[in-house]
Write a protein that holds these residues in place. Structure first.
Motif, PDB file in Angstrom:
ATOM      1  N   LEU A  75       0.825  -1.203   0.000  1.00 30.23           N
ATOM      2  CA  LEU A  75       0.000   0.000   0.000  1.00 30.23           C
ATOM      3  C   LEU A  75       0.864   1.260   0.000  1.00 30.23           C
ATOM      4  O   LEU A  75       0.569   2.235  -0.719  1.00 30.23           O
ATOM      5  CB  LEU A  75      -0.911  -0.010   1.218  1.00 30.23           C
ATOM      6  CG  LEU A  75      -1.846   1.190   1.392  1.00 30.23           C
ATOM      7  CD1 LEU A  75      -2.799   1.307   0.208  1.00 30.23           C
ATOM      8  CD2 LEU A  75      -2.621   1.074   2.699  1.00 30.23           C
ATOM      9  N   THR A  76       1.923   1.258   0.778  1.00 36.28           N
ATOM     10  CA  THR A  76       2.786   2.439   0.860  1.00 36.28           C
ATOM     11  C   THR A  76       3.450   2.729  -0.483  1.00 36.28           C
ATOM     12  O   THR A  76       3.534   3.892  -0.903  1.00 36.28           O
ATOM     13  CB  THR A  76       3.857   2.245   1.945  1.00 36.28           C
ATOM     14  OG1 THR A  76       3.219   1.924   3.184  1.00 36.28           O
ATOM     15  CG2 THR A  76       4.678   3.510   2.141  1.00 36.28           C
ATOM     16  N   THR A  77       3.918   1.690  -1.156  1.00 35.23           N
ATOM     17  CA  THR A  77       4.555   1.906  -2.453  1.00 35.23           C
ATOM     18  C   THR A  77       3.542   2.395  -3.491  1.00 35.23           C
ATOM     19  O   THR A  77       3.889   3.207  -4.357  1.00 35.23           O
ATOM     20  CB  THR A  77       5.234   0.623  -2.957  1.00 35.23           C
ATOM     21  OG1 THR A  77       4.281  -0.442  -3.019  1.00 35.23           O
ATOM     22  CG2 THR A  77       6.359   0.216  -2.026  1.00 35.23           C
ATOM     23  N   THR A  86      -5.328   1.512  -4.898  1.00 36.98           N
ATOM     24  CA  THR A  86      -5.050   0.920  -3.592  1.00 36.98           C
ATOM     25  C   THR A  86      -5.972  -0.250  -3.237  1.00 36.98           C
ATOM     26  O   THR A  86      -5.869  -0.780  -2.132  1.00 36.98           O
ATOM     27  CB  THR A  86      -5.185   1.994  -2.501  1.00 36.98           C
ATOM     28  OG1 THR A  86      -6.523   2.536  -2.528  1.00 36.98           O
ATOM     29  CG2 THR A  86      -4.183   3.128  -2.736  1.00 36.98           C
ATOM     30  N   GLY A  87      -6.832  -0.640  -4.153  1.00 38.85           N
ATOM     31  CA  GLY A  87      -7.805  -1.687  -3.831  1.00 38.85           C
ATOM     32  C   GLY A  87      -7.158  -2.986  -3.388  1.00 38.85           C
ATOM     33  O   GLY A  87      -7.518  -3.558  -2.347  1.00 38.85           O
ATOM     34  N   ALA A 157      -3.082   9.646   3.648  1.00 39.56           N
ATOM     35  CA  ALA A 157      -3.190   8.208   3.381  1.00 39.56           C
ATOM     36  C   ALA A 157      -1.814   7.565   3.293  1.00 39.56           C
ATOM     37  O   ALA A 157      -1.601   6.456   3.797  1.00 39.56           O
ATOM     38  CB  ALA A 157      -3.967   7.970   2.085  1.00 39.56           C
ATOM     39  N   ALA A 158      -0.867   8.261   2.661  1.00 38.51           N
ATOM     40  CA  ALA A 158       0.490   7.727   2.574  1.00 38.51           C
ATOM     41  C   ALA A 158       1.118   7.629   3.959  1.00 38.51           C
ATOM     42  O   ALA A 158       1.808   6.649   4.276  1.00 38.51           O
ATOM     43  CB  ALA A 158       1.343   8.603   1.667  1.00 38.51           C
ATOM     44  N   GLY A 159       0.893   8.633   4.806  1.00 37.69           N
ATOM     45  CA  GLY A 159       1.396   8.576   6.172  1.00 37.69           C
ATOM     46  C   GLY A 159       0.763   7.441   6.960  1.00 37.69           C
ATOM     47  O   GLY A 159       1.441   6.753   7.734  1.00 37.69           O
ATOM     48  N   LEU A 160      -0.539   7.226   6.762  1.00 37.78           N
ATOM     49  CA  LEU A 160      -1.223   6.114   7.418  1.00 37.78           C
ATOM     50  C   LEU A 160      -0.612   4.786   6.992  1.00 37.78           C
ATOM     51  O   LEU A 160      -0.337   3.914   7.830  1.00 37.78           O
ATOM     52  CB  LEU A 160      -2.714   6.151   7.078  1.00 37.78           C
ATOM     53  CG  LEU A 160      -3.549   4.937   7.515  1.00 37.78           C
ATOM     54  CD1 LEU A 160      -3.545   4.796   9.031  1.00 37.78           C
ATOM     55  CD2 LEU A 160      -4.975   5.046   6.989  1.00 37.78           C
TER      56      LEU A 160
END
Length: 211
Positions: A75-77, A86-87, A157-160
């Motif tokens: 997800l992060t990448t 992101t699904g 979202a990226a931080g999460l």
């Protein structure tokens, strides 16, 4: 020269952005964060007794945290690039959490009613989430640093995602010191610690990852 013509000129034969770059950059910091967390765990908390490795509990903890780390890294990448899909990563993370929750619930219901609360709380329920959060910090710092050099457009979202990755890595390190044997304990308190790391990443994302 018009702006549109300048953009066309700059983009001529530029080719697509390399897809492997985010995975290489973010994936490179994870081993260092994990090693730092392992060192902190063994030095400050101490290892579990060797006999516990004959029990399923340590392996369940490592498998759960490792599964979450894999999904969170994916997800992060994805979120390190604009217009992220992101699904798939989200489904993989949710699936791992659901499987762990089902395992924890099954073992809890199988225990005598008088022992269920003790199985859920264990001996360290108050310390576990905090320790996982603290052990996540090396990986969180590295992941956020890696994201700053990429192109996330959804900073929160990226931080999460980076926080969930770091929390899972911290949980893998903490498993080397945790003597709790209940799957229900892992499903609740490990998950809470990982969620706290995710929340911290979500708070820091808009501050650190904005362009």
């Amino acid at each position: 020269m018009k702006t549109s013509h300048l953009i066309d000129l700059l983009a001529t034969e530029a080719g697509p952005a390399p897809r492997a770059l985010p995975a290489r950059r973010i994936g490179a910091v994870v081993p260092f964060g994990w090693l730092a967390s392992i060192a902190a765990t063994l030095v400050l908390l101490g290892p579990i007794p060797a006999s516990l490795w004959a029990e399923p509990a340590p392996w369940i903890k490592l498998a759960y945290a490792g599964g979450l780390a894999s999904g969170a890294l994916w997800l992060t990448t994805r979120l390190a690039r604009p217009v992220a899909r992101t699904g798939g990563p989200v489904i993989s993370i949710v699936a791992v959490v659901i499987l762990m929750a089902l395992l924890g619930l099954t073992t809890l219901l199988a225990a005598p009613a008088s022992e269920r609360l003790a199985a859920l709380l264990g001996h360290s329920w108050a310390r576990c989430p905090v320790n996982v959060l603290l052990l996540s910090l090396p990986t969180l710092a590295g992941a956020l640093w890696a994201l700053r050099g990429l192109a996330p457009t959804q900073a929160r979202a990226a931080g999460l995602a980076a926080g969930l990755l770091a929390g899972a890595v911290g949980a893998m390190a903490y498993a080397l010191s945790c003597i709790e044997l209940s799957a229900a304990f892992v499903a609740l308190w490990y998950s809470l610690g990982i969620a706290l790391a995710g929340g911290l990443g979500a708070l820091m994302g808009p501050w650190l990852l904005r362009w």
